[in-house]
Design an enzyme around this catalytic site. Structure first.
Site, mmCIF file in Angstrom:
data_model
loop_
_atom_site.group_PDB
_atom_site.id
_atom_site.type_symbol
_atom_site.label_atom_id
_atom_site.label_comp_id
_atom_site.label_asym_id
_atom_site.label_seq_id
_atom_site.Cartn_x
_atom_site.Cartn_y
_atom_site.Cartn_z
ATOM 1 N N ASN A 9 26.956 -6.675 56.707
ATOM 2 C CA ASN A 9 25.625 -6.244 56.744
ATOM 3 C C ASN A 9 24.525 -7.233 57.302
ATOM 4 O OD1 ASN A 9 23.321 -4.561 56.711
ATOM 5 N ND2 ASN A 9 23.351 -4.460 54.641
ATOM 6 N N TRP A 10 24.255 -7.310 58.465
ATOM 7 C CA TRP A 10 23.543 -8.292 59.185
ATOM 8 C C TRP A 10 22.099 -7.969 58.704
ATOM 9 C CZ3 TRP A 10 25.146 -9.610 64.863
ATOM 10 C CH2 TRP A 10 26.448 -10.128 64.797
ATOM 11 N N HIS A 95 22.108 2.385 51.799
ATOM 12 C CA HIS A 95 21.970 1.237 51.092
ATOM 13 C C HIS A 95 20.911 1.126 50.193
ATOM 14 C CE1 HIS A 95 21.487 -3.305 50.977
ATOM 15 N NE2 HIS A 95 22.697 -3.281 51.338
ATOM 16 N N GLU A 97 18.548 -0.851 49.649
ATOM 17 C CA GLU A 97 17.360 -1.477 50.287
ATOM 18 C C GLU A 97 16.586 -0.208 51.095
ATOM 19 O OE1 GLU A 97 18.699 -4.733 52.774
ATOM 20 O OE2 GLU A 97 19.210 -5.703 50.778
ATOM 21 N N GLU A 167 28.104 -0.998 45.605
ATOM 22 C CA GLU A 167 27.046 -2.240 45.472
ATOM 23 C C GLU A 167 26.030 -2.498 44.449
ATOM 24 O OE1 GLU A 167 26.918 -3.985 49.673
ATOM 25 O OE2 GLU A 167 25.249 -2.430 49.537
ATOM 26 N N GLY A 173 22.276 -9.947 47.284
ATOM 27 C CA GLY A 173 21.296 -10.870 47.559
ATOM 28 C C GLY A 173 20.728 -11.792 46.524
ATOM 29 N N GLY A 234 26.698 -9.265 52.768
ATOM 30 C CA GLY A 234 25.177 -9.379 53.364
ATOM 31 C C GLY A 234 25.146 -10.783 53.757
ATOM 32 N N GLY A 235 24.550 -11.557 53.189
ATOM 33 C CA GLY A 235 24.181 -13.108 53.605
ATOM 34 C C GLY A 235 25.531 -13.852 54.089
HETATM 35 C C1 PEP Z 1 24.543 -6.095 51.020
HETATM 36 O O1 PEP Z 1 23.378 -6.248 51.769
HETATM 37 O O2 PEP Z 1 24.989 -4.880 51.441
HETATM 38 C C2 PEP Z 1 24.786 -7.062 50.329
HETATM 39 C C3 PEP Z 1 25.781 -6.969 49.629
HETATM 40 O O3 PEP Z 1 24.112 -8.153 50.505
HETATM 41 P P1 PEP Z 1 24.550 -9.784 49.749
HETATM 42 O O4 PEP Z 1 26.015 -9.886 49.936
HETATM 43 O O5 PEP Z 1 23.879 -10.792 50.541
HETATM 44 O O6 PEP Z 1 24.694 -9.636 48.410
#
Ligand code: PEP
Length: 250
Positions: A9-10, A95, A97, A167, A173, A234-235
C-alpha cells in the site's frame, strides 16, 4: 482461491517515475512463483503501473479506494468501473486511514464492496481495532462486527472474490507489530467466522493478510502462522529490496 499474497500500500507516496522504478525493481527481483504480488498505488499511477504489470507473472495493481456509486456528480472521486476499465483487478477498501480521516464506516464500506464486486474488482477489505479496544479486550468483537457488517451479506460467489486484511490500527505505521500469536488468534477467529457464515470450503479458500509494520525482519515469523496468508504492507513496500525480502518470506 487462497493464495500467498504480498500487497503493498503505497498510500499517498511516490511520484510517477519513482513509482514505476519501484514496481520495475520488484518485478526484476528474485521472487518465488507462488506469491501473488499486488501494488496498491495512487490513482494517478494506476494506468501506468498497470501497463508495467500487465504481462508479468502473478503481479497485479490495486486502487486504494473507489466510490460507492456507479457514476455521477461526485467531484474528485473515482468509480469502480473506471478502475476496472484500465485492467486493474483489485481495490483496497476500508483502510483505517479512510475510516479515520474520511469518516468511512462499515455501512459505507459495505456499499463500496458491493459496487467494486459488481464491476468485477476484488476488494481487499481492511479491518482492525485501535489500541484502547485491544486494551479493553474487545478486539475480537469489534473485528467480527466489521467483517459481518461489510461482508456477510454477500453471496458466496462474491465473498470468494474478497481478500481480507487484518490490520490492528495500533500497528500501522508505528513500528509496533502484532506478535505472531496475536495475528494468528485474530486470523483464526476470522476464518472460523467465515466457516460459520459460508462453510469450511469457503473459509479454507479465503486469503487473510496481516498488516501493521510488516518488515523484512518480522515477515517470516508472521507468515509462519497457519492462518496468515500474507501481508498488506505500507512503509516497507516503498523500498524494493525490503519488499522483496517480505515477498520471499512467503
Ligand atoms: C498499511 O498502510 O496498510 C500498513 C500496514 O502500513 P505499515 O506497513 O507502514 O504499518
Amino acid at each position: 482461491m487462497r493464495r500467498k499474497i504480498a500487497a503493498g500500500n503505497w498510500k499517498m507516496n511516490t511520484q510517477i517515475q519513482n513509482g514505476l522504478d519501484l514496481a520495475q525493481a520488484v518485478l526484476e527481483g528474485e521472487r518465488p512463483n507462488h506469491v501473488h504480488i499486488i501494488f496498491g498505488v495512487p490513482a494517478t499511477h494506476l494506468a501506468h503501473v498497470q501497463a508495467v504489470v500487465r504481462n508479468a507473472n502473478q503481479v497485479f495493481c490495486a486502487a486504494q479506494n473507489c466510490h460507492q456509486a456507479e457514476s455521477g456528480a461526485y467531484t474528485g472521486e473515482i468509480a469502480a468501473s473506471m478502475i476496472a476499465a484500465i485492467g486493474v483487478q483489485y481495490v483496497i477498501l476500508g483502510h483505517s486511514e479512510r475510516r479515520d480521516y474520511f469518516g468511512e464506516n462499515d455501512q459505507l464500506i459495505a456499499k463500496k464492496v458491493k459496487t467494486a464486486l459488481a464491476n468485477g474488482l476484488h476488494p481487499i477489505y481492511c479491518c482492525g481495532e485501535k489500541l484502547p479496544v485491544r486494551e479493553a479486550g474487545t478486539h475480537i468483537a469489534l473485528v467480527s462486527e466489521q467483517i459481518e457488517e461489510a461482508l456477510f451479506s454477500l453471496s458466496e460467489d462474491d465473498f470468494r472474490k474478497v481478500i481480507i486484511a487484518y490490520e490492528p490500527v495500533w500497528a500501522i505505521g508505528t513500528g509496533v507489530t502484532a506478535s505472531p500469536e496475536q495475528a494468528q488468534e485474530m486470523h483464526y477467529t476470522i476464518r472460523q467466522m467465515i466457516t460459520g457464515a459460508y462453510g469450511q470450503s469457503v473459509a479454507n479458500d479465503t486469503s487473510i493478510l496481516y498488516g501493521g509494520s510488516v518488515k523484512g525482519a518480522n515477515a517470516a515469523e508472521l507468515f509462519a502462522q497457519p492462518d496468515v496468508d500474507g501481508g498488506l504492507v505500507g512503509g516497507a513496500a516503498l523500498n524494493a529490496s525490503e519488499f522483496l525480502t517480505i515477498i520471499n518470506a512467503l
